[in-house]
Design a protein around this motif. Sequence first.
Motif, PDB file in Angstrom:
ATOM      1  N   THR A 123     -16.357 -14.596   0.353  1.00  0.00           N
ATOM      2  CA  THR A 123     -17.720 -15.066   0.549  1.00  0.00           C
ATOM      3  C   THR A 123     -18.052 -16.365  -0.179  1.00  0.00           C
ATOM      4  O   THR A 123     -18.953 -17.081   0.244  1.00  0.00           O
ATOM      5  CB  THR A 123     -18.731 -13.994   0.096  1.00  0.00           C
ATOM      6  N   TRP A 124     -17.373 -16.684  -1.258  1.00  0.00           N
ATOM      7  CA  TRP A 124     -17.686 -17.859  -2.047  1.00  0.00           C
ATOM      8  C   TRP A 124     -17.083 -19.094  -1.398  1.00  0.00           C
ATOM      9  O   TRP A 124     -15.985 -19.037  -0.834  1.00  0.00           O
ATOM     10  CB  TRP A 124     -17.135 -17.666  -3.453  1.00  0.00           C
ATOM     11  N   ARG A 125     -17.746 -20.222  -1.489  1.00  0.00           N
ATOM     12  CA  ARG A 125     -17.224 -21.429  -0.841  1.00  0.00           C
ATOM     13  C   ARG A 125     -15.962 -21.952  -1.511  1.00  0.00           C
ATOM     14  O   ARG A 125     -15.205 -22.705  -0.917  1.00  0.00           O
ATOM     15  CB  ARG A 125     -18.291 -22.516  -0.787  1.00  0.00           C
ATOM     16  N   HIS A 126     -15.706 -21.574  -2.736  1.00  0.00           N
ATOM     17  CA  HIS A 126     -14.477 -21.957  -3.442  1.00  0.00           C
ATOM     18  C   HIS A 126     -13.461 -20.816  -3.457  1.00  0.00           C
ATOM     19  O   HIS A 126     -12.587 -20.764  -4.322  1.00  0.00           O
ATOM     20  CB  HIS A 126     -14.794 -22.375  -4.876  1.00  0.00           C
ATOM     21  N   GLY A 127     -13.583 -19.894  -2.514  1.00  0.00           N
ATOM     22  CA  GLY A 127     -12.723 -18.717  -2.489  1.00  0.00           C
ATOM     23  C   GLY A 127     -11.249 -19.042  -2.316  1.00  0.00           C
ATOM     24  O   GLY A 127     -10.394 -18.398  -2.914  1.00  0.00           O
ATOM     25  N   VAL A 128     -10.938 -20.053  -1.506  1.00  0.00           N
ATOM     26  CA  VAL A 128      -9.532 -20.426  -1.292  1.00  0.00           C
ATOM     27  C   VAL A 128      -8.927 -20.928  -2.599  1.00  0.00           C
ATOM     28  O   VAL A 128      -7.804 -20.552  -2.971  1.00  0.00           O
ATOM     29  CB  VAL A 128      -9.420 -21.488  -0.179  1.00  0.00           C
ATOM     30  N   GLY A 129      -9.663 -21.762  -3.317  1.00  0.00           N
ATOM     31  CA  GLY A 129      -9.170 -22.250  -4.607  1.00  0.00           C
ATOM     32  C   GLY A 129      -9.013 -21.129  -5.620  1.00  0.00           C
ATOM     33  O   GLY A 129      -8.036 -21.095  -6.375  1.00  0.00           O
ATOM     34  N   LEU A 130      -9.970 -20.207  -5.624  1.00  0.00           N
ATOM     35  CA  LEU A 130      -9.895 -19.059  -6.521  1.00  0.00           C
ATOM     36  C   LEU A 130      -8.647 -18.227  -6.235  1.00  0.00           C
ATOM     37  O   LEU A 130      -7.935 -17.831  -7.160  1.00  0.00           O
ATOM     38  CB  LEU A 130     -11.140 -18.181  -6.377  1.00  0.00           C
ATOM     39  N   SER A 131      -8.361 -17.990  -4.964  1.00  0.00           N
ATOM     40  CA  SER A 131      -7.189 -17.175  -4.630  1.00  0.00           C
ATOM     41  C   SER A 131      -5.895 -17.874  -5.030  1.00  0.00           C
ATOM     42  O   SER A 131      -4.946 -17.221  -5.471  1.00  0.00           O
ATOM     43  CB  SER A 131      -7.183 -16.827  -3.146  1.00  0.00           C
ATOM     44  N   LYS A 132      -5.841 -19.204  -4.924  1.00  0.00           N
ATOM     45  CA  LYS A 132      -4.634 -19.931  -5.344  1.00  0.00           C
ATOM     46  C   LYS A 132      -4.443 -19.871  -6.855  1.00  0.00           C
ATOM     47  O   LYS A 132      -3.339 -19.636  -7.337  1.00  0.00           O
ATOM     48  CB  LYS A 132      -4.711 -21.377  -4.877  1.00  0.00           C
ATOM     49  N   VAL A 133      -5.525 -20.068  -7.594  1.00  0.00           N
ATOM     50  CA  VAL A 133      -5.442 -20.018  -9.058  1.00  0.00           C
ATOM     51  C   VAL A 133      -5.043 -18.615  -9.519  1.00  0.00           C
ATOM     52  O   VAL A 133      -4.164 -18.454 -10.373  1.00  0.00           O
ATOM     53  CB  VAL A 133      -6.779 -20.455  -9.694  1.00  0.00           C
ATOM     54  N   LEU A 134      -5.691 -17.590  -8.966  1.00  0.00           N
ATOM     55  CA  LEU A 134      -5.353 -16.219  -9.355  1.00  0.00           C
ATOM     56  C   LEU A 134      -3.928 -15.849  -8.948  1.00  0.00           C
ATOM     57  O   LEU A 134      -3.230 -15.153  -9.683  1.00  0.00           O
ATOM     58  CB  LEU A 134      -6.348 -15.233  -8.749  1.00  0.00           C
ATOM     59  N   GLY A 135      -3.499 -16.320  -7.783  1.00  0.00           N
ATOM     60  CA  GLY A 135      -2.129 -16.065  -7.350  1.00  0.00           C
ATOM     61  C   GLY A 135      -1.111 -16.655  -8.307  1.00  0.00           C
ATOM     62  O   GLY A 135      -0.134 -15.995  -8.688  1.00  0.00           O
ATOM     63  N   LEU A 136      -1.329 -17.898  -8.717  1.00  0.00           N
ATOM     64  CA  LEU A 136      -0.421 -18.528  -9.680  1.00  0.00           C
ATOM     65  C   LEU A 136      -0.455 -17.814 -11.034  1.00  0.00           C
ATOM     66  O   LEU A 136       0.583 -17.639 -11.672  1.00  0.00           O
ATOM     67  CB  LEU A 136      -0.777 -19.999  -9.853  1.00  0.00           C
ATOM     68  N   ALA A 137      -1.638 -17.388 -11.456  1.00  0.00           N
ATOM     69  CA  ALA A 137      -1.753 -16.668 -12.726  1.00  0.00           C
ATOM     70  C   ALA A 137      -1.007 -15.337 -12.677  1.00  0.00           C
ATOM     71  O   ALA A 137      -0.313 -14.970 -13.624  1.00  0.00           O
ATOM     72  CB  ALA A 137      -3.224 -16.443 -13.067  1.00  0.00           C
ATOM     73  N   ILE A 138      -1.127 -14.628 -11.570  1.00  0.00           N
ATOM     74  CA  ILE A 138      -0.443 -13.336 -11.440  1.00  0.00           C
ATOM     75  C   ILE A 138       1.071 -13.526 -11.376  1.00  0.00           C
ATOM     76  O   ILE A 138       1.826 -12.758 -11.981  1.00  0.00           O
ATOM     77  CB  ILE A 138      -0.976 -12.571 -10.210  1.00  0.00           C
ATOM     78  N   ILE A 139       1.530 -14.568 -10.670  1.00  0.00           N
ATOM     79  CA  ILE A 139       2.971 -14.851 -10.623  1.00  0.00           C
ATOM     80  C   ILE A 139       3.476 -15.204 -12.021  1.00  0.00           C
ATOM     81  O   ILE A 139       4.537 -14.728 -12.449  1.00  0.00           O
ATOM     82  CB  ILE A 139       3.265 -15.978  -9.619  1.00  0.00           C
ATOM     83  N   GLY A 140       2.717 -16.031 -12.751  1.00  0.00           N
ATOM     84  CA  GLY A 140       3.108 -16.372 -14.121  1.00  0.00           C
ATOM     85  C   GLY A 140       3.173 -15.147 -15.018  1.00  0.00           C
ATOM     86  O   GLY A 140       4.099 -14.995 -15.822  1.00  0.00           O
ATOM     87  N   PHE A 141       2.203 -14.257 -14.873  1.00  0.00           N
ATOM     88  CA  PHE A 141       2.200 -13.016 -15.648  1.00  0.00           C
ATOM     89  C   PHE A 141       3.418 -12.166 -15.302  1.00  0.00           C
ATOM     90  O   PHE A 141       4.069 -11.608 -16.189  1.00  0.00           O
ATOM     91  CB  PHE A 141       0.909 -12.251 -15.387  1.00  0.00           C
ATOM     92  N   ALA A 142       3.747 -12.090 -14.016  1.00  0.00           N
ATOM     93  CA  ALA A 142       4.894 -11.291 -13.581  1.00  0.00           C
ATOM     94  C   ALA A 142       6.201 -11.857 -14.117  1.00  0.00           C
ATOM     95  O   ALA A 142       7.136 -11.109 -14.396  1.00  0.00           O
ATOM     96  CB  ALA A 142       4.933 -11.221 -12.062  1.00  0.00           C
ATOM     97  N   VAL A 143       6.281 -13.164 -14.291  1.00  0.00           N
ATOM     98  CA  VAL A 143       7.486 -13.784 -14.851  1.00  0.00           C
ATOM     99  C   VAL A 143       7.581 -13.507 -16.349  1.00  0.00           C
ATOM    100  O   VAL A 143       8.676 -13.321 -16.881  1.00  0.00           O
ATOM    101  CB  VAL A 143       7.475 -15.305 -14.560  1.00  0.00           C
ATOM    102  N   LEU A 144       6.442 -13.456 -17.034  1.00  0.00           N
ATOM    103  CA  LEU A 144       6.451 -13.238 -18.476  1.00  0.00           C
ATOM    104  C   LEU A 144       6.697 -11.788 -18.889  1.00  0.00           C
ATOM    105  O   LEU A 144       7.240 -11.540 -19.954  1.00  0.00           O
ATOM    106  CB  LEU A 144       5.121 -13.693 -19.077  1.00  0.00           C
ATOM    107  N   VAL A 145       6.301 -10.842 -18.069  1.00  0.00           N
ATOM    108  CA  VAL A 145       6.385  -9.428 -18.457  1.00  0.00           C
ATOM    109  C   VAL A 145       7.809  -8.964 -18.773  1.00  0.00           C
ATOM    110  O   VAL A 145       8.012  -8.278 -19.772  1.00  0.00           O
ATOM    111  CB  VAL A 145       5.715  -8.524 -17.392  1.00  0.00           C
TER     112      VAL A 145
END
Length: 83
Positions: free
Chosen positions: A45-67
């Motif tokens: 619903t947010w107009r910056h939703g695409v950017g939010l999903s990219k940032v969160l996706g990269l953060a989750i991938i980074g977390f998965a690499v660190l675990v």
Amino acid sequence: LKVGVRHGAFCVGCCWGLMVVLLVVGIMSLVWMAAIAGVVLLEKTWRHGVGLSKVLGLAIIGFAVLVPAHPALLPGLHQTMSM
């Protein structure tokens, strides 16, 4: 009924991964389930939703690499074995 079944099948087909995550996380913690649902709502619903999903996706991938290198990041991940 026919339209409902078709729509339900389409929804499960495109969102099965999210449904699995919400089910597993929801069983563990309703707070995490609400947080993930809130993020999905913002993405849709947010107009910056695409950017939010990219940032969160990269953060989750980074977390998965660190675990694997730092298992303490997930305190409930390891079990203690008693003999």
